[in-house]
Design an enzyme around this catalytic site. Structure first.
Site, PDB file in Angstrom:
ATOM      1  N   THR A 262       0.829  -1.223   0.000  1.00  0.00           N
ATOM      2  CA  THR A 262       0.000   0.000   0.000  1.00  0.00           C
ATOM      3  C   THR A 262       0.855   1.262   0.000  1.00  0.00           C
ATOM      4  O   THR A 262       0.805   2.046   0.949  1.00  0.00           O
ATOM      5  CB  THR A 262      -0.928   0.037   1.231  1.00  0.00           C
ATOM      6  OG1 THR A 262      -0.081   0.044   2.414  1.00  0.00           O
ATOM      7  CG2 THR A 262      -1.855  -1.152   1.286  1.00  0.00           C
ATOM      8  N   HIS A 367       9.570   1.505  18.232  1.00  0.00           N
ATOM      9  CA  HIS A 367       8.903   0.273  17.807  1.00  0.00           C
ATOM     10  C   HIS A 367       8.994  -0.769  18.911  1.00  0.00           C
ATOM     11  O   HIS A 367       9.760  -0.637  19.865  1.00  0.00           O
ATOM     12  CB  HIS A 367       9.475  -0.246  16.491  1.00  0.00           C
ATOM     13  CG  HIS A 367      10.891  -0.733  16.531  1.00  0.00           C
ATOM     14  ND1 HIS A 367      11.202  -2.061  16.658  1.00  0.00           N
ATOM     15  CD2 HIS A 367      12.066  -0.079  16.448  1.00  0.00           C
ATOM     16  CE1 HIS A 367      12.519  -2.203  16.625  1.00  0.00           C
ATOM     17  NE2 HIS A 367      13.069  -1.025  16.507  1.00  0.00           N
ATOM     18  N   ASP A 377      17.815  -3.393  20.699  1.00  0.00           N
ATOM     19  CA  ASP A 377      16.934  -2.913  19.631  1.00  0.00           C
ATOM     20  C   ASP A 377      15.646  -3.704  19.639  1.00  0.00           C
ATOM     21  O   ASP A 377      15.641  -4.876  19.263  1.00  0.00           O
ATOM     22  CB  ASP A 377      17.658  -3.056  18.294  1.00  0.00           C
ATOM     23  CG  ASP A 377      16.801  -2.688  17.094  1.00  0.00           C
ATOM     24  OD1 ASP A 377      15.679  -2.195  17.275  1.00  0.00           O
ATOM     25  OD2 ASP A 377      17.277  -2.902  15.963  1.00  0.00           O
ATOM     26  N   GLU A 414       8.398  -2.514  12.739  1.00  0.00           N
ATOM     27  CA  GLU A 414       9.437  -1.580  12.271  1.00  0.00           C
ATOM     28  C   GLU A 414      10.541  -2.318  11.560  1.00  0.00           C
ATOM     29  O   GLU A 414      11.076  -1.869  10.540  1.00  0.00           O
ATOM     30  CB  GLU A 414      10.003  -0.787  13.456  1.00  0.00           C
ATOM     31  CG  GLU A 414      11.001   0.303  13.046  1.00  0.00           C
ATOM     32  CD  GLU A 414      12.464  -0.154  13.115  1.00  0.00           C
ATOM     33  OE1 GLU A 414      13.350   0.699  12.885  1.00  0.00           O
ATOM     34  OE2 GLU A 414      12.731  -1.341  13.378  1.00  0.00           O
ATOM     35  N   GLU A 415      10.900  -3.508  12.093  1.00  0.00           N
ATOM     36  CA  GLU A 415      12.054  -4.226  11.560  1.00  0.00           C
ATOM     37  C   GLU A 415      11.877  -4.596  10.092  1.00  0.00           C
ATOM     38  O   GLU A 415      12.835  -4.777   9.363  1.00  0.00           O
ATOM     39  CB  GLU A 415      12.333  -5.475  12.412  1.00  0.00           C
ATOM     40  CG  GLU A 415      12.797  -5.174  13.835  1.00  0.00           C
ATOM     41  CD  GLU A 415      14.157  -4.495  13.890  1.00  0.00           C
ATOM     42  OE1 GLU A 415      14.758  -4.238  12.829  1.00  0.00           O
ATOM     43  OE2 GLU A 415      14.623  -4.216  15.005  1.00  0.00           O
ATOM     44  N   GLU A 423       2.502   3.410   8.242  1.00  0.00           N
ATOM     45  CA  GLU A 423       1.072   3.246   7.943  1.00  0.00           C
ATOM     46  C   GLU A 423       0.234   4.220   8.774  1.00  0.00           C
ATOM     47  O   GLU A 423      -0.730   4.810   8.277  1.00  0.00           O
ATOM     48  CB  GLU A 423       0.621   1.804   8.185  1.00  0.00           C
ATOM     49  CG  GLU A 423       1.265   0.787   7.252  1.00  0.00           C
ATOM     50  CD  GLU A 423       1.145   1.174   5.790  1.00  0.00           C
ATOM     51  OE1 GLU A 423       0.035   1.509   5.342  1.00  0.00           O
ATOM     52  OE2 GLU A 423       2.191   1.176   5.102  1.00  0.00           O
ATOM     53  N   GLU A 426       0.704   7.602   7.348  1.00  0.00           N
ATOM     54  CA  GLU A 426      -0.030   7.703   6.080  1.00  0.00           C
ATOM     55  C   GLU A 426      -1.523   7.891   6.333  1.00  0.00           C
ATOM     56  O   GLU A 426      -2.193   8.634   5.615  1.00  0.00           O
ATOM     57  CB  GLU A 426       0.228   6.458   5.217  1.00  0.00           C
ATOM     58  CG  GLU A 426       1.616   6.464   4.584  1.00  0.00           C
ATOM     59  CD  GLU A 426       1.946   5.187   3.825  1.00  0.00           C
ATOM     60  OE1 GLU A 426       2.903   5.214   3.029  1.00  0.00           O
ATOM     61  OE2 GLU A 426       1.262   4.172   4.032  1.00  0.00           O
ATOM     62  N   ASP A 443      14.389   4.623  19.899  1.00  0.00           N
ATOM     63  CA  ASP A 443      14.493   3.231  19.465  1.00  0.00           C
ATOM     64  C   ASP A 443      15.597   2.534  20.262  1.00  0.00           C
ATOM     65  O   ASP A 443      15.342   2.022  21.358  1.00  0.00           O
ATOM     66  CB  ASP A 443      14.779   3.205  17.954  1.00  0.00           C
ATOM     67  CG  ASP A 443      14.863   1.791  17.393  1.00  0.00           C
ATOM     68  OD1 ASP A 443      14.886   0.834  18.183  1.00  0.00           O
ATOM     69  OD2 ASP A 443      14.899   1.644  16.158  1.00  0.00           O
TER      70      ASP A 443
END
Lengths: 727, 727
Positions: A262, A367, A377, A414-415, A423, A426, A443
Site C-alpha cells: 500500500t 517500535h 533494539d 518496524e524491523e 502506515e 499515512e 528506538d
C-alpha cells in the site's frame, strides 16, 4: 448642640468613607478578574519545578525491571507475541492514566521456515560437501526461549547455485562498480556474491548484487567490523559483547518504507493492494546471512587477484580475493525457505491530553517488534519510555496537566520496513501535518555507556543543549551533566558548542514524521566510545539472538543509569516542547545547517550552486529579521503566541516536496542533507545533489539545485511577516 | 451627650461607608481591566454595521467607469499591455491603501502571426479554391482597437491537408468513439476533423481528434449553441448579444494547468524547465477555429450517412453528416502560423493586513488578461473587484481594520492555462495551505442579468445564503434580495433551500486553491436565465472580439446593477469570513454533498461502493458530534477559537491527495465530485470513479473507491476531538 457633635460625626463619616473605599476597591473582586485570570493562565510560563520533579522521579531500577520483563518473551512482528506485547504496553499506559488505542494494520510480512533452516552449501565437482552452513546460531543459554533463525526478510524462497563466487566488500554501489571494473560485468552474470555487513543498509547490498547480475547473495559479519579484538572465545560473546563465529545479523531486505502493498496509503481494510510482483523495492534473488566462522571456509575457495587493502577483513588465514570461478570448480548454493504472508500488526497509542493547546502534539515513540528478544533494539527504548509515562502519570495524579498534548507510540513491524509507524502516518498525515510539534524517537536508547549521541532538526539544537545541562551523565561523578560530558568528548572548538548531527534521514520510525509529515524531530541513543571502538559501525550483536537482558546487564549498562539518562533527557525535551507557551526554536540554526550541507557539495562547475547559495543567504537574512521581530511581539496575546509558533512549525514543513510520495525527491533532506541512499543510476534509493555531483551529471545537478532552492525559498517565506510572505 | 448624637454619627458613618464602597468598587479601575479589555477585544464579534456600510458604499457607476477604462485597451498575456494593465491595478490598490506587490513569472506562451492569419482552405481536385477562410472576424466598430485574430493557443504551426473530413459533434470522447464506430477507426487516420464548440474544454476536443488519428482539427460555433434565434443580422451581434457568422471563439488548447515548462514548481528564474517536446498536455496537430458562416460552406462537402438528431446543429441548408472522403474528392487544408514564446507575466497582489489574526487570509481574485478587450471575461470581475477595494479603502480611512488579512489578486495569463494563479500557488502552496481560509473567484462577474449563480465548497453554503439575504437583486423591485430571487428561480423544493452547486473543478483561477491548496472556495457569476436560453452553454460572444464595453452596456447590464450586486455579495461574504471570530462553516453540509456525489454513481456491482458508503455514514455521525460539541466550547478563550477554526480549515485540506501533483488523482473532487475531464483511457484528463463506472473497469472502480474512502476518513479525523482523532 456643640460643634464637637458635627465635627465628630463628620470625622466618623470621613473615616468610614475611606474604609469603605478601601473595602470596595481591594476586598471586592470584579467580573473582569475571572477573565483576566483565565487570560493570564493561557500565557503563563510553566513552573520550572516540573522539569526538576520529572528528572528526580525517573528510576533506573524501574527501567531495568521493564527491560527484564519485556525481553523475557520473543515479540516478532505479525506473530501472536506481537499482540501480547502490545497488550502489555496498553495495560501499563492505562495504569499511567493515558487514553489508549491499539490501531491495527494488515500488511505483507516475511518469515523463514524454522523447521528447515536456510542454508548455504559449498560442494566439490564430485558432489562432496565442503561445508553446509548451520542456518542456526549457537545457543549459549539453554534456558533462553527459541527465536527466529537468521534470514533476510522479503528475499524470495528458492535454490540458486553457481560455480562463480565473488566478494564485493560492503556491497556499496561503488564496491560493485569497482568489482565489475576488475572482473568485468559479464562474469558477474549468473554468479553468487558474498558481501560483509556494515556501512549501508543490507537491502541495498542485495539489490546492488541483483542489479549487477548475481543470482544469489550471501552476507556475513566480518570480525573487522564486529569482533575488533579477535575471534577467540574470550574476546566474543558470551565473554564479551562482540560477535561470535556463528552469529549472524537478521534483518529486512526491503528498500522501501511502509507496507509494500500500500504505497502512500494506509493498510486499512478498505484500501486496495498493489500486486506483489510489481514491487521493485523487494529483491528478486535468494540471499542469506551466515556466521563468519562459516564464511571463513567459503572465502578460502575464492580465486582471482587479491583485493585492495581497504577491502580486507580480518578473518585469520584468509587472503581476501575478488573471486571468479571457485577453486577446483566447486559450486556454491543458496537455499532458502522464506515465505510472504499477510499479517496483522498493532500500534499502541497513548495520549495525555493538553490542557491549553490540546491540538498541538509532542510525540515520543519507539517500535516494539524485535527479531529475537531485542534487549538493545528496540526494548532499551521501550523500557525507558515506559518509565517516562510512569513518572508523568504520577505527576498527573498530583495535579500536573501538560499545556499541549503528549502522545506516546509503540510501533509494530518496524524491523520489516518501519511499517507500523509509516502506515499510521499515512493514515493521519494531514492531522499530524497541521498539529504535531515534534517526534522524539527512542528506538535503541542504549547501545553503549559512553555518551549521548543525537541526530536532530537544526531547530531543536538549542532546546536539546538546554535539556542536556539539567540531566546527569551516566557512569560519571555526581554533578556531571550530559552537557559536561559533551564538553569533554563531543565538542566543536570552532563554534564552541556540542557536536550534534543535523538531519535524520531514514532507518527508524522517525522517517514518517521527518519525510512525510515534516515535523522537527530527534533521534537519540546512549553510545559507546567511537574513538575507542573505531571499527564498530553499530553494537556488534545487532539483530542476533544474543540481544538478551544479560548481555545488556553484563556488558553495556550494569546499573541502568544510561537508560535513566535517556529517559530523563527525552522526557525533559518533551516537556520543554509541551510546556513552553512560546516555542524556543532557533531558526538561525537552519541557516547554519543549510550552509554546511551546501559547502559539502563540490561540483565541477561551482556556479551550479549559485541559486542555492543565494537562497540560503536570503534565508539567513530573513531568519535574523524574524528573530529581531520576535522580540517585539506581545506574547500576552494568545493569537500572537499561536501565530508565532505556527510559523516555526511551518518552517520545517516547507522542505516537503509538493510532489508528495509520487515524486522522485521525497524532500529536501534527500536532496542536500542526506546523500544516503544511492542515486538514480542505482537500482534503488533517492537521488541527491550529492549523488548528482558524484556522477557529474550537470542536468541532474541543475534540476536538483533548482528544487533545493525552491525548498529554501519556501521555508524563507514562512518566516516573513504575514502581509509580506510573498515578497 | 444624648443617644441621638451617637446614632446620627453612626448613621452618617454607615451611609458614608456605603458610598465609599460604591466609589471604591465602581469608580476606581483596576490593573486587570486593561488585560481583560484586551482579552475581550480579541474575541469580540464584529459590528454588523460594517456589513451594511460596505453594501451601501458599493456604487454601480464606479464599476461602469472601471469597465469602460479597463476595456479601452487590449491586454493579452505576455505583451506590453499585460504589464501596463498590471500597473493600472497596482496604482488603484495603492490609492486604496493596500500593500501591493507585482510578482513576475517567465512562462511559455503562444501567439499567432497577425500579419498572416491562420486559414482553412477547401480546394477542388483541379486546384480551384472553393473557400478560404478569412482568419479575421468582421469589425463592426472601426474605432475599436485591433485585437488578436482567432487562434488556438499552443497548437503547433504548420500545414496539414487531407481528402477526408469528418464531423465529430462536440468532440467529446463519446462523440469520437461513436464516430469511429460508424466510419471505422482506420478511416479516421490522416483525416481532418471538424467539431462544434460547447459542452467540454476545447483543448480536449483537439487532443481527442489527435488521439483518434486526425492530422488536423477545425472548431466552429454552431448557431444551435451560440445563435439560438437564427443567424439573420437582426438576431446576432451587433444587433443582439449572439454570435454573428464570422465570429470565432479564441482560446487555449493546453489541457494542463500552470506553465507547461514547470509542472508542480513555480516559473521563477532559478527553476529548471522541462523540454517542450515532452509535454503531453500540448496538442501536436494544427487546429483552427472558424466562423459558422465559413463552416456552413465546408460542411456542405461532407459525405457519409446523416448524423443522429442530437448531433445536428442548426445551420441552414445543411444536412449534418459523419463525413469521409470529401465531395468531388476535394481536399481540405489547415494552415497555421502560431509560435511558442517565453514571456513574462505579472500578478498584482494587494493586502489589507488583519488586525487580530493577520496570519489568516481571505482572498478575492480574478485574472486580468483577455484575448481581446474582454468586457465580460474577465473584466466584469475586475471592475467589480476594484470597487470592493475602493470601498474597503474608504472604510479603512474611517478606522475599519479587518480581523483577518484581506488579500486581492489580479492574475496574469489565465487564458493560457490558469498560469499566473497556478504559478503563484505553486510558489506559496505551503503558506496558503497553513493560512488561507477561502479563495473567492470573481472572473466572469456578469454574463447575464437574471440571477446570481454560485459554485462553492459545501462548507460555505450557509454563509452564502446569509449574505444573499443582505444584498439587493439587480433589475428587480426595491427590497428584493438575491435570496428572494433564488426563492423564485433557483429553489430546491425538497430541501426548501436555494440550489447552489457543490464543488468547483477547474476552468478558472480557483483551480490552484481548490485542487493544490485545498481551501474552501467560491466561484460566482451573474447569469442569464438558463430556462429561457436553454441551448446557451455560455454567453454567446465568449472569447470573441465582440466582448467590448458597448456589448455589456447595450445587451447585458445597462445600469451595472448586476455588477454592483456581485461586488456587494462577494465583498460581504469576504467580510463574513474575515470578521467572524468563530468561522460559521457548516460541516454537515459536507455529509450531504458527499452523499449526493456517491448516489450519482451506479456501478454494475453496487457493493463496490460499500466502503465509501460506510465512510460517509461515519463522517456524518462525526460531523453531527462536532456540531454538538461546538456548542459547549468556551469561545472567550482565543486558543479555543483558533483550534476550532483550524479544524474547519483542515477539513477541506483532507481531500488533497498525499501523492500531490505527482499522483494520478489530484484530489477527491476528481474522484467523486467531478467526472469532468475524461478518463485514463482518454488522451488526457483525470480518471474518476464516475469514469471507471462508465467504463465498467472493476479494478479501477475498487482502486478509486478505496482512495475516495481514504479522503472521507481523513476528513472525518480532522473533526474528532484532539485526543481522539485516531479512533
Amino acid at each position: 448642640m456643640d460643634k464637637r457633635f458635627y465635627f465628630t460625626t463628620f470625622l466618623a463619616a470621613l473615616i468610614a468613607l475611606g474604609i469603605g473605599i478601601s473595602i470596595g476597591h481591594f476586598a471586592i473582586g470584579k467580573q473582569q478578574t475571572t477573565n483576566s485570570v483565565k487570560y493570564e493562565r493561557l500565557t503563563r510560563q510553566t513552573d520550572a519545578q516540573n522539569y526538576e520533579k520529572f528528572i528526580s522521579l525517573v528510576q533506573a531500577k524501574n527501567i531495568e525491571a521493564n527491560l527484564k520483563d519485556l525481553t523475557s518473551r520473543p515479540h516478532m512482528a505479525g506473530l501472536p507475541e506481537d499482540l501480547e506485547s502490545a497488550q502489555v504496553i496498553e495495560e501499563r499506559w492505562k495504569r499511567d492514566g493515558l487514553q489508549v488505542t491499539k490501531p491495527k494494520y494488515n500488511i505483507l510480512l516475511s518469515y523463514p521456515d524454522n523447521n528447515k533452516p536456510n542454508r548455504v552449501t559449498l560442494t566439490t565437482t564430485d558432489g562432496t560437501i565442503i561445508i553446509q552452513t548451520e542456518g542456526v546460531e549457537k545457543a549459549y543459554d539453554p534456558t533462553q526461549p527459541k527465536t527466529v533463525n537468521p534470514f533476510l526478510a522479503y528475499t524470495p524462497n528458492g535454490t540458486v547455485s553457481s560455480t562463480k563466487l565473488f566478494y564485493a566488500n560492503y556491497g556499496r554501489l561503488e564496491d560493485l562498480k569497482h568489482l565489475a571494473s576488475i572482473v568485468g560485468n559479464a562474469s558477474l552474470q549468473g554468479s553468487i556474491i558474498i558481501m560483509r555487513y556494515g556501512r549501508i543498509f543490507r537491502g541495498d547490498k542485495v539489490i546492488h548484487a541483483q542489479y549487477f547480475g548475481a543470482v544469489g547473495a550471501i552476507l556475513y559479519n566480518d570480525p573487522a567490523d564486529y569482533a575488533p579484538f579477535g575471534t577467540t572465545p574470550d574476546q566474543v560473546y558470551d565473554q564479551k559483547w562482540f560477535m561470535p563465529p556463528s552469529g549472524a545479523q537478521r534483518g529486512s531486505s526491503y528498500t522501501g518504507n511502509g507496507d509494500p502493498l500500500t504505497p502512500t496509503y494506509p493498510s486499512t481494510d478498505y484500501m486496495y493492494r498493489v500486486e506483489e510482483g510489481t514491487i521493485s523495492s523487494l529483491p528478486r534473488i535468494p540471499a542469506q546471512p551466515i556466521g563468519y566462522g562459516e564464511a571463513q571456509v567459503i572465502l578460502k575457495y575464492l580465486q582471482g587477484s587479491e583485493v585492495a587493502a581497504e577491502w580486507c577483513g580480518t578473518l585469520s588465514n584468509i587472503r581476501y580475493r575478488y573471486g571468479g570461478v571457485l577453486l577446483n570448480k566447486s559450486s556454491i548454493e543458496v537455499k532458502t525457505y522464506n515465505r510472504l504472508e499477510r499479517k496483522d500488526t498493532y500500534n499502541v497509542i497513548g495520549i495525555m491530553k493538553g490542557d491549553i493547546e490540546p491540538d498541538r502534539y509532542v510525540v515520543i515513540g519507539n517500535h516494539r517488534d524485535a527479531w529475537s528478544l531485542g534487549s538493545v533494539d528496540p526494548t532499551s527504548g521501550t523500557a525507558a519510555m515506559l518509565e517516562i509515562t510512569r513518572v508523568l502519570g504520577e505527576m498527573a495524579k498530583n495535579g500536573f496537566r501538560p499545556r499541549r498534548t503528549l502522545m506516546f507510540c509503540s510501533w509494530g513491524a518496524e524491523e520489516y520496513g518501519l511499517i507500523g509507524s509509516v502506515e499510521y502516518v499515512e493514515e493521519y498525515v494531514k492531522v499530524f501535518g497541521a498539529r504535531i510539534i515534534s517526534y522524539l524517537n527512542l528506538d535503541v536508547a542504549v547501545e553503549g555507556n559512553h555518551t549521548v549521541d543525537i541526530k536532530t532538526s537544526p531547530l531543536l539544537f538549542d532546546i536539546i543543549v538546554e535539556a542536556s545541562k539539567l540531566v546527569p551523565s551516566a557512569y560519571d561523578p555526581v554533578g556531571k551533566t550530559v552537557y559536561d560530558k559533551w564538553v569533554d568528548f563531543q565538542w566543536n572548538n570552532v563554534t564552541n558548542e556540542p557536536k550534534i548531527a543535523y538531519g535524520l534521514g531514514s532507518g527508524s520510525d522517525f522517517f514518517g514524521f521527518d519525510q512525510l509529515v515534516g515535523s522537527s524531530n530527534i533521534d537519540a541513543t546512549y553510545m559507546f566510545d567511537h574513538t575507542y571502538y573505531k571499527s564498530l559501525s553499530s553494537y556488534a550483536l545487532y539483530h542476533t539472538s544474543y540481544e538478551v537482558f544479560a548481555m545488556m546487564k553484563n556488558f553495556i549498562d550494569p546499573n541502568f543509569t544510561a537508560h535513566r539518562t535517556m529517559g530523563q533527557l527525552m522526557g525533559v525535551v518533551a516537556l520543554f516542547l509541551s510546556e513552553t507557551p512560546v516555542l524556543q526554536f532557533n531558526v538561525s540554526r537552519y541557516t547554519i545547517a543549510l550552509r554546511e550541507a551546501m559547502n559539502n557539495l563540490k561540483p565541477n562547475n561551482p556556479e551550479a550552486l549559485d541559486p542555492l547559495r543565494q537562497a540560503i543567504n536570503d534565508f539567513g537574512a530573513t531568519a535574523n529579521d524574524f528573530m529581531r521581530r520576535s522580540k517585539l511581539i506581545d506574547f500576552e496575546n494568545p493569537f500572537n503566541i499561536r501565530a508565532y509558533n505556527d510559523q516555526l512549525l511551518q518552517l520545517e514543513r516547507a522542505f516537503l516536496n509538493p510532489l508528495g510520495q509520487g515524486g522522485d525527491y521525497t524532500d529536501f533532506k534527500h536532496i542536500v542533507f542526506a546523500p544516503a541512499k544511492g542515486n538514480k543510476y542505482a537500482a534503488s534509493g533517492f537521488p541527491s545533489v550529492s549523488d548528482a555531483v558524484a556522477n557529474g551529471d550537470s542536468t541532474e545537478i541543475d534540476t536538483e539545485v533548482a528544487i533545493a532552492t525552491y525548498f529554501v525559498r519556501g521555508a524563507l517565506s514562512t518566516l516573513k511577516e504575514f502581509d509580506n510572505f510573498f515578497s
